[in-house]
Scaffold this active site. Structure first.
Site, PDB file in Angstrom:
ATOM      1  N   ASP A  81      43.874  29.088  59.061  1.00 23.12           N
ATOM      2  CA  ASP A  81      42.787  29.823  58.431  1.00 23.12           C
ATOM      3  C   ASP A  81      42.432  29.266  57.057  1.00 23.12           C
ATOM      4  O   ASP A  81      43.307  28.872  56.290  1.00 23.12           O
ATOM      5  CB  ASP A  81      43.179  31.292  58.254  1.00 23.12           C
ATOM      6  CG  ASP A  81      42.757  32.154  59.435  1.00 23.12           C
ATOM      7  OD1 ASP A  81      41.863  31.732  60.178  1.00 23.12           O
ATOM      8  OD2 ASP A  81      43.323  33.244  59.597  1.00 23.12           O
ATOM      9  N   ARG A  82      41.138  29.266  56.755  1.00 21.34           N
ATOM     10  CA  ARG A  82      40.701  28.927  55.401  1.00 21.34           C
ATOM     11  C   ARG A  82      40.964  30.092  54.450  1.00 21.34           C
ATOM     12  O   ARG A  82      41.433  29.890  53.327  1.00 21.34           O
ATOM     13  CB  ARG A  82      39.201  28.584  55.409  1.00 21.34           C
ATOM     14  CG  ARG A  82      38.662  28.216  54.026  1.00 21.34           C
ATOM     15  CD  ARG A  82      37.193  27.852  54.083  1.00 21.34           C
ATOM     16  NE  ARG A  82      36.364  28.983  54.457  1.00 21.34           N
ATOM     17  CZ  ARG A  82      35.937  29.928  53.613  1.00 21.34           C
ATOM     18  NH1 ARG A  82      36.286  29.893  52.335  1.00 21.34           N
ATOM     19  NH2 ARG A  82      35.189  30.920  54.036  1.00 21.34           N
TER      20      ARG A  82
END
Length: 352
Positions: A81-82
């Site tokens: 995930d960013r």
């Protein structure tokens, strides 16, 4: 498309409260787990990286630029995930070269924690698991009921849905996949093609799992099921004897669902009929996957939650710590507990 359409029903009933997830990166922490003994030498430099607010592909580009190598020589096991604080491995192929100065890759979004040498590059899917620490902030709910449900989940697992993030905002990836499938065409860009084919397979899998959750068979083996162990990609058919295998009760062995590809469902009996019926309902997507040359694979329907612990560091913060097999989604655990709401808004649920 809403979350219920993309995933399916919850296994344990309605949400027991509301909370915010990812108010800050530290609220969603992921540590990649690798079971690889490093050789300490070789042409591949392995790099243990901490990143926040940065996706995996951008981190790879920064490492390649700092090392002065083509991007294709940088490898990683999986996408993270960013909107999170994540720690994961990268490898860089450096035949006959000394370790480069990678400081140019570092800033407040990326830190290099350690490096080592190894004889092989890091392969996609090489990680065995991911460790998670999630902080659900602005929590408003029944703590006794949450504790009871988490105890049940620790014993019984949860439906192994692909999370809503697989399908894009409001299911946009599903819409795009259906559009390409209706035209019997494939995107030319490799990354787009891969993303949409993956979306289609995940959507069909979730539809099968949703039906099994609805009829109460998602964690129970039926004659005709194909069974698999938690960390195995191989599977075997269930007869009467296999349906009472004690390893099912201890969450080592599970029924599986289809990741669609060439041929009919290899399941038998009522399971075969269910899977074929759902694929027929989405005939364009089914045929699109087959024509793309995808091979039929299986994914466990039930997700065991490893090392699950929880506590309340503040009255309105629920902190969860657990380990999931690679390729499984932490957000599907959260979904069995609470409805998520946007940051700063706790009076109406956010569907995403």
């Amino acid at each position: 498309m809403n979350e219920l359409q993309l995933l399916g029903p919850r296994a344990y009933g309605d949400a027991l409260g509301t909370a915010v997830l990812k108010a800050i990166a530290e609220d969603f922490q992921v540590d990649e787990v690798l079971d690889i003994p490093f050789s300490g030498d070789g042409e591949h430099l392995w790099i243990w990286v901490e990143k926040r607010g940065l996706n995996t592909e951008e981190a790879a580009r920064r490492i390649a630029k700092a090392a002065g190598v083509p991007l294709r020589t940088v490898s990683y096991a999986g996408l993270k995930d960013r909107q999170a604080l994540t720690r994961q491995w990268f490898s860089v192929q450096l035949p006959g070269k000394a370790d480069p100065d990678l400081s140019a890759a570092e800033n407040d979004t990326l830190k290099i924690l350690k490096t080592t040498r190894h004889k092989r590059k890091l392969q996609r899917g090489a990680h065995s698991a991911n460790g998670f620490t999630l902080r659900l902030t602005q929590f408003n709910g029944d703590k006794a009921a949450i504790d009871e449900r988490l105890q049940l989940i620790a014993k019984q697992g949860i439906p192994n849905y692909f999370g809503a993030q697989r399908f894009g905002h409001d299911g946009g990836n599903v819409v795009d996949a259906r559009s390409w499938a209706a035209r019997k065409a494939l995107p030319e860009q490799r990354n787009v093609r891969s993303r949409l084919l993956s979306t289609a397979r995940s959507f069909l899998f979730n539809q099968v799992l949703a039906a099994r959750v609805a009829d109460g068979t998602w964690q129970r083996a039926q004659v005709g099921d194909l069974l698999a162990f938690t960390d195995s990609r191989s599977f075997f058919p269930a007869g009467e004897a296999e349906c009472s295998d004690p390893r099912l009760a201890i969450l080592d062995l599970h029924p599986t669902g289809p990741q669609w590809g060439e041929g009919d469902s290899p399941a038998a009996g009522v399971v075969h009929d269910l899977e074929q019926g759902i694929a027929a309902r989405e005939a364009d997507l089914r045929d699109w996957l087959i024509n793309a040359g995808m091979s039929h694979e299986r994914r466990i329907l039930r997700l065991p939650i490893g090392g699950l612990t929880w506590h309340y560091p503040e009255p309105d913060i629920l902190q969860l710590e657990f380990v999931l097999p690679a390729g499984c989604f932490a957000t599907v655990l959260v979904r069995e507990l609470v409805d998520l709401v946007p940051v700063g808004q706790t009076d109406s649920p956010c569907v995403f």
